[in-house]
Enzyme design. Structure first.
Site, PDB file in Angstrom:
ATOM      1  N   ASN A  36      -0.104 -33.926  13.944  1.00 34.38           N
ATOM      2  CA  ASN A  36      -1.160 -34.831  13.482  1.00 34.38           C
ATOM      3  C   ASN A  36      -0.555 -35.015  11.955  1.00 34.38           C
ATOM      4  OD1 ASN A  36      -3.059 -36.270  15.230  1.00 34.38           O
ATOM      5  ND2 ASN A  36      -3.126 -34.173  15.941  1.00 34.38           N
ATOM      6  N   ASN A 129     -12.034 -34.809  10.115  1.00 31.32           N
ATOM      7  CA  ASN A 129     -11.574 -34.277  11.435  1.00 31.32           C
ATOM      8  C   ASN A 129     -11.300 -35.197  12.354  1.00 31.32           C
ATOM      9  OD1 ASN A 129     -11.054 -31.786  12.958  1.00 31.32           O
ATOM     10  ND2 ASN A 129     -13.165 -32.183  13.992  1.00 31.32           N
ATOM     11  N   HIS A 131     -10.563 -35.062  16.633  1.00 31.90           N
ATOM     12  CA  HIS A 131     -10.999 -34.131  17.706  1.00 31.90           C
ATOM     13  C   HIS A 131     -10.336 -35.049  18.968  1.00 31.90           C
ATOM     14  CE1 HIS A 131     -13.355 -31.218  20.062  1.00 31.90           C
ATOM     15  NE2 HIS A 131     -13.746 -32.373  20.557  1.00 31.90           N
TER      16      HIS A 131
HETATM   17  C1  GAR Z   1      -5.026 -32.006  17.978  1.00 32.63           C
HETATM   18  O1  GAR Z   1      -4.989 -32.461  19.306  1.00 32.63           O
HETATM   19  C2  GAR Z   1      -6.610 -32.118  17.601  1.00 32.63           C
HETATM   20  O2  GAR Z   1      -7.279 -33.233  17.822  1.00 32.63           O
HETATM   21  C3  GAR Z   1      -7.087 -30.599  17.777  1.00 32.63           C
HETATM   22  O3  GAR Z   1      -6.128 -29.925  17.744  1.00 32.63           O
HETATM   23  C4  GAR Z   1      -4.786 -30.640  18.112  1.00 32.63           C
HETATM   24  C5  GAR Z   1      -3.728 -30.267  17.035  1.00 32.63           C
HETATM   25  O4  GAR Z   1      -2.674 -30.555  17.300  1.00 32.63           O
HETATM   26  N1  GAR Z   1      -8.301 -30.459  17.136  1.00 32.63           N
HETATM   27  C6  GAR Z   1      -9.351 -29.859  17.655  1.00 32.63           C
HETATM   28  O5  GAR Z   1      -9.445 -29.421  18.668  1.00 32.63           O
HETATM   29  C7  GAR Z   1     -10.387 -29.742  16.708  1.00 32.63           C
HETATM   30  N2  GAR Z   1     -11.809 -29.264  17.363  1.00 32.63           N
HETATM   31  P1  GAR Z   1      -1.489 -30.631  15.990  1.00 32.63           P
HETATM   32  O6  GAR Z   1      -1.463 -29.116  15.510  1.00 32.63           O
HETATM   33  O7  GAR Z   1      -0.192 -31.143  17.010  1.00 32.63           O
HETATM   34  O8  GAR Z   1      -1.672 -31.756  15.327  1.00 32.63           O
END
Ligand code: GAR
Length: 217
Positions: A36, A129, A131
């Site tokens: 992200n 954030n 999620h």
């Molecule tokens: C993402 O899917 C995000 O939505 C989640 O962690 C992942 C990080 O992926 N966040 C949560 O679960 C927060 N509660 P990334 O490191 O590849 O961006």
């Protein structure tokens, strides 16, 4: 019915992303792969999102996001939470890193730490954030498995402003996708993340418009 795997609904529908003559000055917090973070930086570099991503802070010295920041040539600081005895002490140190950048907003892009009022009160309505569920369903760190176990047929992702309660706060934008009978945690996460990478820049732009127009405190 003409049914496709990637059929997705994004709401609100945005015809044109809000533009900012002075780019939004943002910091990013990440704990994991950093996909992200990468999507946000790509959106800013290809002129889709008017933003200046000033720095990345990670809490885990082994996370892949560090390598992404190196590749993208963005300043990255690792502040390992294991060296702190409380969340508040951790956030006091985090603020020392963030403050010199005079950020307009902070994006938690896969930040797997609960944040407290110590951080939130320094950036009121300015922490975003992402999620991987349709909040308010399936909060917390296991949202993908929870959705599969609950047997829901639709899930998705949410970009929202951060409040002290975990995965709560005003919702900026959501994307929904179907859960397929064949889905595993891995396949579902992969499809959710395709949508996350679309809605994160949009959610940031929606928040940015609000910050600039209302001059919120
Ligand atoms: C993402 O899917 C995000 O939505 C989640 O962690 C992942 C990080 O992926 N966040 C949560 O679960 C927060 N509660 P990334 O490191 O590849 O961006």
């Amino acid at each position: 019915m003409n049914y496709t795997e990637n059929k997705c609904l994004i709401s609100p529908h945005i015809d044109r992303i809000p533009r900012f003559s002075k780019p939004l000055k943002l910091g990013v917090l990440a704990s994991g792969k950093g996909s992200n973070f990468k999507a946000l930086v790509a959106a800013s570099r290809n002129s889709y999102l008017d933003a200046d991503i000033s720095l990345l802070v990670v809490n885990n010295p082994e996370c892949e996001a560090i390598r992404r920041a190196e590749e993208l040539n963005i300043s990255c600081t690792c502040l390992d939470h294991r060296n702190f005895s409380s969340r508040e002490l951790y956030e006091i140190e985090l603020l020392k890193i963030l403050k010199p950048f005079a950020l307009e907003g902070l994006v938690m892009a896969g930040w797997m730490r609960i944040v407290t009022s110590t951080l939130i009160e320094e950036y009121p309505n300015r922490i975003i954030n992402i999620h991987p569920s349709l909040l308010p369903s399936f909060k917390g760190a296991h949202s993908i498995n929870q959705a599969i176990r609950a047997g829901v047929k639709i899930t998705g992702c949410t970009v929202h402003l951060v409040r002290a309660d975990i995965d709560s706060g005003p919702i900026l934008i959501q994307a929904s996708i179907p859960i397929l009978e064949t889905d595993t945690k891995k396949s579902l996460l992969a499809r959710i993340q395709v949508e996350e990478h679309k809605i994160l820049p949009l959610g940031v732009a929606i928040a940015g418009k609000y910050w600039r127009e209302l001059r919120v405190e």
